[in-house]
Design an enzyme around this catalytic site. Structure first.
Site, short mmCIF file in Angstrom:
data_model
loop_
_atom_site.label_atom_id
_atom_site.label_comp_id
_atom_site.label_asym_id
_atom_site.label_seq_id
_atom_site.Cartn_x
_atom_site.Cartn_y
_atom_site.Cartn_z
N LYS A 175 36.59 30.65 42.15
CA LYS A 175 35.51 31.46 42.95
C LYS A 175 36.19 32.95 42.44
O LYS A 175 35.43 33.82 41.94
CB LYS A 175 35.58 31.39 44.14
CG LYS A 175 34.64 32.24 44.92
CD LYS A 175 33.35 31.92 44.32
CE LYS A 175 32.21 32.96 45.08
NZ LYS A 175 30.63 32.55 44.44
N CYS B 26 43.98 29.92 43.28
CA CYS B 26 44.39 29.26 44.23
C CYS B 26 44.38 29.63 45.79
O CYS B 26 43.92 30.79 45.96
CB CYS B 26 46.05 29.07 43.90
SG CYS B 26 46.24 28.87 42.40
N ARG C 206 37.17 28.28 46.05
CA ARG C 206 37.89 29.05 45.14
C ARG C 206 38.07 28.39 44.23
O ARG C 206 38.56 28.90 42.99
CB ARG C 206 39.27 29.59 45.80
CG ARG C 206 39.21 30.55 46.95
CD ARG C 206 40.51 30.88 47.66
NE ARG C 206 41.17 31.65 46.96
CZ ARG C 206 41.62 32.69 46.81
NH1 ARG C 206 40.71 33.54 47.82
NH2 ARG C 206 42.36 33.54 46.43
N GLU D 270 28.17 26.99 33.18
CA GLU D 270 29.24 26.69 34.25
C GLU D 270 29.07 25.39 35.11
O GLU D 270 30.31 24.92 35.61
CB GLU D 270 29.65 27.73 34.89
CG GLU D 270 28.67 28.25 35.85
CD GLU D 270 28.96 29.85 36.32
OE1 GLU D 270 30.25 30.15 36.19
OE2 GLU D 270 28.12 30.48 36.86
N LYS E 53 25.10 30.24 33.77
CA LYS E 53 25.04 29.24 35.09
C LYS E 53 24.82 28.09 34.55
O LYS E 53 25.40 27.01 34.97
CB LYS E 53 23.62 29.77 35.75
CG LYS E 53 23.87 31.03 36.77
CD LYS E 53 24.46 30.58 37.85
CE LYS E 53 25.01 31.70 38.55
NZ LYS E 53 26.17 32.44 37.97
N ASN F 256 50.18 32.15 45.02
CA ASN F 256 49.01 32.30 44.22
C ASN F 256 49.55 33.59 43.22
O ASN F 256 50.26 34.30 43.51
CB ASN F 256 47.93 33.05 44.79
CG ASN F 256 47.42 31.94 45.96
OD1 ASN F 256 47.72 30.83 45.98
ND2 ASN F 256 46.42 32.41 46.68
N GLY F 257 49.33 33.40 42.00
CA GLY F 257 49.35 34.49 41.15
C GLY F 257 50.12 33.79 39.86
O GLY F 257 50.31 32.70 39.56
N TRP G 76 45.17 25.89 41.35
CA TRP G 76 44.35 26.02 40.02
C TRP G 76 45.38 26.34 39.00
O TRP G 76 45.84 27.29 39.00
CB TRP G 76 43.12 27.14 40.19
CG TRP G 76 42.44 27.09 39.15
CD1 TRP G 76 41.33 26.30 38.89
CD2 TRP G 76 42.12 28.07 37.70
NE1 TRP G 76 40.44 26.63 37.88
CE2 TRP G 76 41.03 27.48 37.07
CE3 TRP G 76 43.00 28.93 37.61
CZ2 TRP G 76 40.54 28.34 36.01
CZ3 TRP G 76 42.67 29.72 36.50
CH2 TRP G 76 41.50 29.22 35.43
N HIS H 23 18.72 36.98 13.13
CA HIS H 23 20.04 37.34 12.77
C HIS H 23 21.19 36.45 12.98
O HIS H 23 22.21 36.66 12.99
CB HIS H 23 20.42 38.83 13.47
CG HIS H 23 19.50 40.09 13.22
ND1 HIS H 23 19.82 40.74 12.14
CD2 HIS H 23 18.50 40.53 13.78
CE1 HIS H 23 18.77 41.49 11.66
NE2 HIS H 23 17.96 41.66 12.94
N GLU I 262 22.85 35.66 31.81
CA GLU I 262 23.27 34.89 33.24
C GLU I 262 22.75 33.52 33.33
O GLU I 262 23.57 32.56 33.81
CB GLU I 262 22.77 35.95 34.49
CG GLU I 262 22.73 35.50 35.61
CD GLU I 262 24.42 34.97 35.99
OE1 GLU I 262 24.43 34.39 37.32
OE2 GLU I 262 25.23 35.30 35.42
#
Length: 604
Positions: free
Chosen positions: A599, A2, A27, A483, A480, A98-99, A74, A499, A476
């Site tokens: 973010k 947020c 964010r 997401e 990418k 926020n939080g 968010w 395996h 990575e």
């Protein structure tokens, strides 16, 4: 996570609050809202979705004043909708937050005499302060005493009906900064929100709370003692957050990497001596182990660094995801060095891990992009990456800058521990200094990678394979793709195929194989042939020598310039970033602000 913006001054604030919210879009968020004191009366507008929806509602509303707060949310507690969007009101109080308030359910039970209208934890804060006002407390006392009842992580901006020249602010676990202007004071969750308003910032420290007015501000510590906090001058301003001629911030940031990687090196590499330096406090010669903690993309940078430190500096490295680290009560030695890796320097889990190790007496370092962040301030040593503001939620330039800094530190550690010769140090340092040029050459493949991405965009699943230091790059790459394009993707060490994962390979399954021509190339090609025989659609990411050797083994080959195996993970990263980006664009997703993602994750 947020975002918060607030202004208390002598001129109207609505338009500037909306501009501040736009600076915070990177964010991640799912709703937004604004509240002002208009003639001393609380008024607000909120909207689900993007800020343009809020602007549409504001177009038909008379909402103005010289004091206001605004927020991008968010969702954590309560579904993302207009009712749960901030600011939240209770009686005379409006608040943005926020939080997470961990004890909000207990507090709601304690205030059963009051009517709650949302599913959020934040609403309880407005009720606490309004309840205290109703009992006769002055606004500053109502805010102060309410803070004492909260458990969790928070950053607040709060305004009170009839008290139209003050904003109340507080932080515990979530970052918050003040900006100083002419006859105005600003409040923001990070420097980006405040860059267009002020270059003079004051960062609240853990437990601080503050009262802001047009003529100044007062800061108090967690024990309610008046305190002074340093004024920090920030550079850059709003132009640093513009897309320019690029379609998305992510693409702009991909193309900035020749510059940002070079800028990172200036902190650590002496190109005349061909040698890398590290702050003396790191004490590489005397430590017995390095513990690197990170989340998400930063964790994969740490994984690459493990290969480097162990192979070049002959020092044991433990890496862990920050969200798990302290919960397993890890055994640590005071002769170990702890390194937190974080773009924002505010990631809640990573910050908690840093504090855990500080409490255990370890020497701590923070490798961050924001040198005014909480981690940078609390660690014993702050290590910059200097990538500049990264707006796209999916990290690109911060990742390669993290790799560059970690590579530099590896060379410094090798010299300090006498594990590499001077000739080897010169060779590896020269290879590192060549990476900006190699990245620039890799970017010339943009159009050809876009054509490959067109085929990939129609798939529902993909696999990434790598060996050695390319294994984290495969992980990575999968991150990418998933997401920003929303295609299911998994990354594996190529030797793990037999395996289990190979059971999922069938005709047409995309497999992206990351294999520069190094000592592991032949083994990786062997794995490539295993999936090819089962009908996989193979995209080989290699270098010029590898392409000549592989010949017709892959359906598509992305040919990057030859590079030393030491820096190959940095160079290979460019291809996987462009592949994910163009795949997402082909699928029409929101590249810069993918769904459900933030973010900076400033809560656990």
């Amino acid at each position: 996570m947020c975002g918060i913006i607030g202004i208390v001054g002598t001129t109207t604030v609505t338009e500037r609050l909306i501009d501040g919210l736009k600076r915070l879009e990177y964010r991640g968020y799912d709703s937004s809202g604004i509240a002002v004191l208009d003639g001393g009366t609380l008024k607000r507008e909120r909207a689900e979705g993007k800020i343009k929806a809020l602007e549409t509602k504001l177009g038909g509303a008379a909402l103005d004043g010289t004091i206001g707060i605004a927020h991008t949310r968010w969702a954590t507690h309560g579904v993302p909708n207009e009712n749960n969007a901030h600011p939240h009101f209770a009686g005379r109080v409006g608040v943005v937050h926020n939080g997470i308030i961990e004890n909000f359910l207990d507090l709601r039970k304690d205030m059963s005499h009051r009517k709650f209208t949302t599913e959020t934890d934040t609403e309880v804060v407005a009720h606490l302060v309004d309840d205290a006002l109703s009992s006769g407390q002055a606004p500053i006392d109502a805010f102060r005493t309410s803070l004492k009842k909260l458990k969790g992580a928070y950053a607040f901006g709060l305004i009170i009906d009839g008290f139209d020249d003050h904003i109340f602010a507080a932080r515990a676990g979530s970052p918050l900064a003040l900006g100083i202007g002419d006859d105005e004071i600003y409040l923001g969750s990070d420097a980006m929100a405040l860059a267009m308003l002020s270059q003079k910032l004051v960062y609240l420290e853990e437990g601080d709370w503050a009262v802001l007015s047009p003529t100044g501000y007062k800061i108090f510590d967690r024990d309610d003692n008046p305190v002074e906090r340093d004024i920090t001058l920030i550079q850059g301003g709003p132009a640093m957050a513009e897309k320019g001629n690029y379609r998305h911030f992510m693409l702009k940031e991909i193309y900035e990497q020749p510059e940002t990687v070079g800028r990172t090196m200036t902190n650590y590499v002496d190109e005349f001596r061909l040698s890398a330096d590290a702050p003396e406090g790191l004490g590489f010669a005397k430590i017995d182990r390095i513990i690197i903690i990170a989340c998400g993309t930063a964790y994969y940078a740490a994984m690459v660094a493990k290969y480097w430190f162990e192979q070049i500096a002959d020092i044991a490295v433990d890496i862990d995801v920050a969200s798990e680290f302290r919960y397993r009560s890890p055994v640590v030695s005071q002769d170990s060095l702890f390194i937190a890796v974080s773009q924002s320097g505010e990631t809640a889990d990573t910050l908690a891990a840093l504090r855990y190790c500080k409490d255990k007496g370890l020497r701590t370092a923070a490798l961050v992009n924001v040198m005014t962040s909480t981690m940078a301030r609390e660690a014993d040593i702050a290590l910059p990456i200097n990538a500049g503001p990264e707006i796209g939620v999916a990290s690109t330039k911060a990742f390669t800058s993290q790799l560059t800094a970690l590579a530099s530190l590896t060379l410094a550690a090798g010299r300090a521990r006498k594990t590499i010769s001077r000739d080897a140090e010169i060779r590896l340092t020269r290879a590192l200094t060549q990476t900006p040029r190699l990245i620039k050459e890799a970017l010339l493949l943009d159009e050809s990678i876009e054509a490959i991405a067109s085929d990939l965009s129609g798939k529902s699943s993909a696999f990434y394979l790598g060996r050695g230091a390319q294994t984290p790059i495969a992980l990575e790459g999968a991150l990418k793709l998933k997401e920003i394009s929303y295609i299911h993707a998994e990354g594996y060490a190529a030797g793990e195929l037999k395996h289990g994962p190979i059971a999922l390979i069938e005709d047409g399954t995309p497999v992206i194989v990351i294999a520069p021509y190094d000592t592991l190339f032949e083994k990786t090609v062997s794995n490539l042939q295993e999936v090819a025989s089962r009908g996989a659609f193979i995209i080989l990411v290699t270098d010029e020598t590898g392409a000549a050797s592989a010949k017709d083994m892959a359906d598509e080959i992305i040919v990057l310039p030859n590079s030393d195996s030491f820096v190959a993970p940095i160079v290979m990263s460019i291809a996987i970033q462009l592949l994910a980006y163009h795949t997402a664009v082909a699928r029409g997703t929101d590249v810069d602000q993918p769904r459900n993602l933030a973010k900076s994750v400033t809560v656990e």
